[in-house]
Motif scaffolding. Structure first.
Motif, PDB file in Angstrom:
ATOM      1  N   TYR A   1      -1.291  34.522   5.880  1.00 49.62           N
ATOM      2  CA  TYR A   1      -2.347  34.533   4.874  1.00 49.62           C
ATOM      3  C   TYR A   1      -2.879  33.132   4.611  1.00 49.62           C
ATOM      4  CZ  TYR A   1      -1.596  39.366   3.363  1.00 49.62           C
ATOM      5  OH  TYR A   1      -1.515  40.734   3.297  1.00 49.62           O
ATOM      6  N   LEU A   2      -4.185  33.070   4.378  1.00 45.75           N
ATOM      7  CA  LEU A   2      -4.821  31.879   3.826  1.00 45.75           C
ATOM      8  C   LEU A   2      -5.909  32.383   2.882  1.00 45.75           C
ATOM      9  CD1 LEU A   2      -5.407  28.934   3.475  1.00 45.75           C
ATOM     10  CD2 LEU A   2      -6.673  28.924   5.626  1.00 45.75           C
ATOM     11  N   LEU A   3      -5.564  32.456   1.594  1.00 50.24           N
ATOM     12  CA  LEU A   3      -6.438  33.051   0.593  1.00 50.24           C
ATOM     13  C   LEU A   3      -7.008  31.999  -0.342  1.00 50.24           C
ATOM     14  CD1 LEU A   3      -4.268  36.094  -0.633  1.00 50.24           C
ATOM     15  CD2 LEU A   3      -5.922  36.060   1.238  1.00 50.24           C
ATOM     16  N   ASN A   4      -8.276  32.131  -0.652  1.00 47.00           N
ATOM     17  CA  ASN A   4      -8.878  31.437  -1.784  1.00 47.00           C
ATOM     18  C   ASN A   4      -9.120  32.486  -2.853  1.00 47.00           C
ATOM     19  OD1 ASN A   4      -9.005  28.856  -0.641  1.00 47.00           O
ATOM     20  ND2 ASN A   4     -10.900  29.338   0.421  1.00 47.00           N
ATOM     21  N   VAL A   5      -8.492  32.336  -3.996  1.00 47.92           N
ATOM     22  CA  VAL A   5      -8.609  33.333  -5.053  1.00 47.92           C
ATOM     23  C   VAL A   5      -9.129  32.681  -6.323  1.00 47.92           C
ATOM     24  CG1 VAL A   5      -6.753  34.729  -4.071  1.00 47.92           C
ATOM     25  CG2 VAL A   5      -6.223  33.057  -5.845  1.00 47.92           C
ATOM     26  N   VAL A   6      -9.715  33.498  -7.172  1.00 47.52           N
ATOM     27  CA  VAL A   6     -10.191  33.045  -8.466  1.00 47.52           C
ATOM     28  C   VAL A   6      -9.312  33.677  -9.540  1.00 47.52           C
ATOM     29  CG1 VAL A   6     -12.126  32.962 -10.078  1.00 47.52           C
ATOM     30  CG2 VAL A   6     -12.547  32.860  -7.610  1.00 47.52           C
ATOM     31  N   CYS A   7      -8.796  32.838 -10.430  1.00 46.57           N
ATOM     32  CA  CYS A   7      -7.975  33.325 -11.544  1.00 46.57           C
ATOM     33  C   CYS A   7      -8.601  32.883 -12.866  1.00 46.57           C
ATOM     34  CB  CYS A   7      -6.550  32.798 -11.438  1.00 46.57           C
ATOM     35  SG  CYS A   7      -5.629  33.541 -10.094  1.00 46.57           S
ATOM     36  N   MET A   8      -8.357  33.669 -13.915  1.00 44.39           N
ATOM     37  CA  MET A   8      -9.010  33.438 -15.199  1.00 44.39           C
ATOM     38  C   MET A   8      -8.032  33.628 -16.353  1.00 44.39           C
ATOM     39  SD  MET A   8     -12.299  35.564 -16.720  1.00 44.39           S
ATOM     40  CE  MET A   8     -13.355  34.973 -15.393  1.00 44.39           C
TER      41      MET A   8
ATOM     42  N   HIS B   1      -8.126  32.666 -20.989  1.00 46.45           N
ATOM     43  CA  HIS B   1      -9.065  32.534 -22.095  1.00 46.45           C
ATOM     44  C   HIS B   1      -9.784  31.193 -22.133  1.00 46.45           C
ATOM     45  CE1 HIS B   1      -5.457  30.539 -23.423  1.00 46.45           C
ATOM     46  NE2 HIS B   1      -6.118  29.982 -24.418  1.00 46.45           N
ATOM     47  N   THR B   2      -9.329  30.219 -21.335  1.00 42.12           N
ATOM     48  CA  THR B   2      -9.953  28.891 -21.340  1.00 42.12           C
ATOM     49  C   THR B   2     -10.893  28.678 -20.172  1.00 42.12           C
ATOM     50  OG1 THR B   2      -8.135  27.882 -20.091  1.00 42.12           O
ATOM     51  CG2 THR B   2      -7.938  27.918 -22.504  1.00 42.12           C
ATOM     52  N   GLY B   3     -10.953  29.610 -19.234  1.00 43.85           N
ATOM     53  CA  GLY B   3     -11.834  29.439 -18.090  1.00 43.85           C
ATOM     54  C   GLY B   3     -11.235  30.011 -16.822  1.00 43.85           C
ATOM     55  N   GLN B   4     -11.766  29.578 -15.686  1.00 42.72           N
ATOM     56  CA  GLN B   4     -11.272  30.058 -14.412  1.00 42.72           C
ATOM     57  C   GLN B   4     -11.079  28.903 -13.443  1.00 42.72           C
ATOM     58  OE1 GLN B   4     -14.383  32.807 -13.209  1.00 42.72           O
ATOM     59  NE2 GLN B   4     -15.392  31.258 -11.946  1.00 42.72           N
ATOM     60  N   GLN B   5     -10.253  29.147 -12.419  1.00 46.23           N
ATOM     61  CA  GLN B   5      -9.970  28.138 -11.409  1.00 46.23           C
ATOM     62  C   GLN B   5      -9.879  28.806 -10.045  1.00 46.23           C
ATOM     63  OE1 GLN B   5      -9.708  24.882 -11.372  1.00 46.23           O
ATOM     64  NE2 GLN B   5      -9.764  24.416 -13.562  1.00 46.23           N
ATOM     65  N   ASN B   6     -10.272  28.047  -9.023  1.00 52.59           N
ATOM     66  CA  ASN B   6     -10.067  28.474  -7.645  1.00 52.59           C
ATOM     67  C   ASN B   6      -8.697  28.001  -7.182  1.00 52.59           C
ATOM     68  OD1 ASN B   6     -12.719  29.652  -7.039  1.00 52.59           O
ATOM     69  ND2 ASN B   6     -13.473  27.550  -7.288  1.00 52.59           N
ATOM     70  N   LEU B   7      -7.909  28.915  -6.661  1.00 52.34           N
ATOM     71  CA  LEU B   7      -6.560  28.612  -6.203  1.00 52.34           C
ATOM     72  C   LEU B   7      -6.419  29.006  -4.736  1.00 52.34           C
ATOM     73  CD1 LEU B   7      -4.601  30.251  -9.182  1.00 52.34           C
ATOM     74  CD2 LEU B   7      -5.584  27.949  -9.097  1.00 52.34           C
TER      75      LEU B   7
END
Length: 228
Positions: free
Chosen positions: A84-91, A93-99
């Motif tokens: 696997y090589l995943l780029n995911v978005v997580c969120m 209450h303060t915002g979101q980040q790309n992980l």
């Protein structure tokens, strides 16, 4: 190991400029997985299974079934191992980040081996898309590594997932009750960390360490939202 990673909210990573001053920052977050954001790049890739300098090469192979070549090792490979090589978005209450998630962490997110996902995609896009979508909007406890990366003379922050586990809601609830008790007693609960040079002071953050899943409060008290 024995390291206890500091519990933060996603917004603190940017506010405190974590990982951007020559030293990686290891933190723990509770957040909702909202999106896989690989663009046109596949979620899995065929990797080299040969040993190189005492460890598996794992670089991406060129070619296709029956004819694989590793440019790093300079040799052919009979059968690849899919990773696997995943780029995911997580969120939260303060915002979101790309992980970014590699290998085992990608497997934990998708709930299956990389080979199975590759086989599903080969069968048909509809089944593949359904398989991906059913993994979205789940809440996890993440251990993250924040570090700076330079590419084409541009330095930016990258955040990789070192581990993720299901949220221990019993422990989360206990921590939340403890925070409520402190608020009622007039005690401070948010401990903004001093910003490094050039960074902003942290906001709304819990400075408490988190040694395992669910080690801090969730929702509005600085630990990461439960989605919604």
């Amino acid at each position: 190991g024995g390291r206890q990673d500091r519990r933060v909210a996603l917004g603190q990573i940017v506010d405190e400029d974590l990982g951007m001053h020559g030293e990686a920052a290891w933190v723990a977050v509770v957040a909702t997985l909202t999106q896989v954001n690989n663009g046109d790049r596949p979620l899995v890739y065929p990797s080299c299974t040969r040993e190189r300098n005492g460890r598996l090469c794992q670089k991406k192979l060129q070619g296709n079934e029956g004819s694989w070549f590793c440019e790093t090792c300079g040799t052919t490979v009979d059968q690849p191992a899919y990773r696997y090589l995943l780029n995911v978005v997580c969120m939260d209450h303060t915002g979101q980040q790309n992980l970014t998630a590699f290998g085992d962490t990608g497997e934990a997110i998708m709930g299956c081996k990389a080979e199975r996902l590759a086989e599903t995609q080969a069968i048909g896009e509809a089944a593949y898309e359904a398989m991906v979508q059913q993994r979205m909007n789940a809440v996890y406890s993440f251990k993250l590594k924040c570090f700076q990366d330079t590419y084409n003379d541009e330095t930016r922050r990258k955040i990789s997932i070192s581990k993720l586990t299901d949220v221990d809601y019993v422990a989360e609830g206990r921590q939340l009750l403890d925070l409520i008790g402190k608020v009622e007693a007039g005690q401070p609960i948010f401990t903004a960390q001093p910003a490094a040079a050039g960074g902003r002071a942290g906001h709304m953050g819990l400075g408490a360490p988190m040694g395992g899943a669910g080690g801090g409060p969730a929702g509005q008290f600085g630990g990461g939202g439960y989605g919604g």
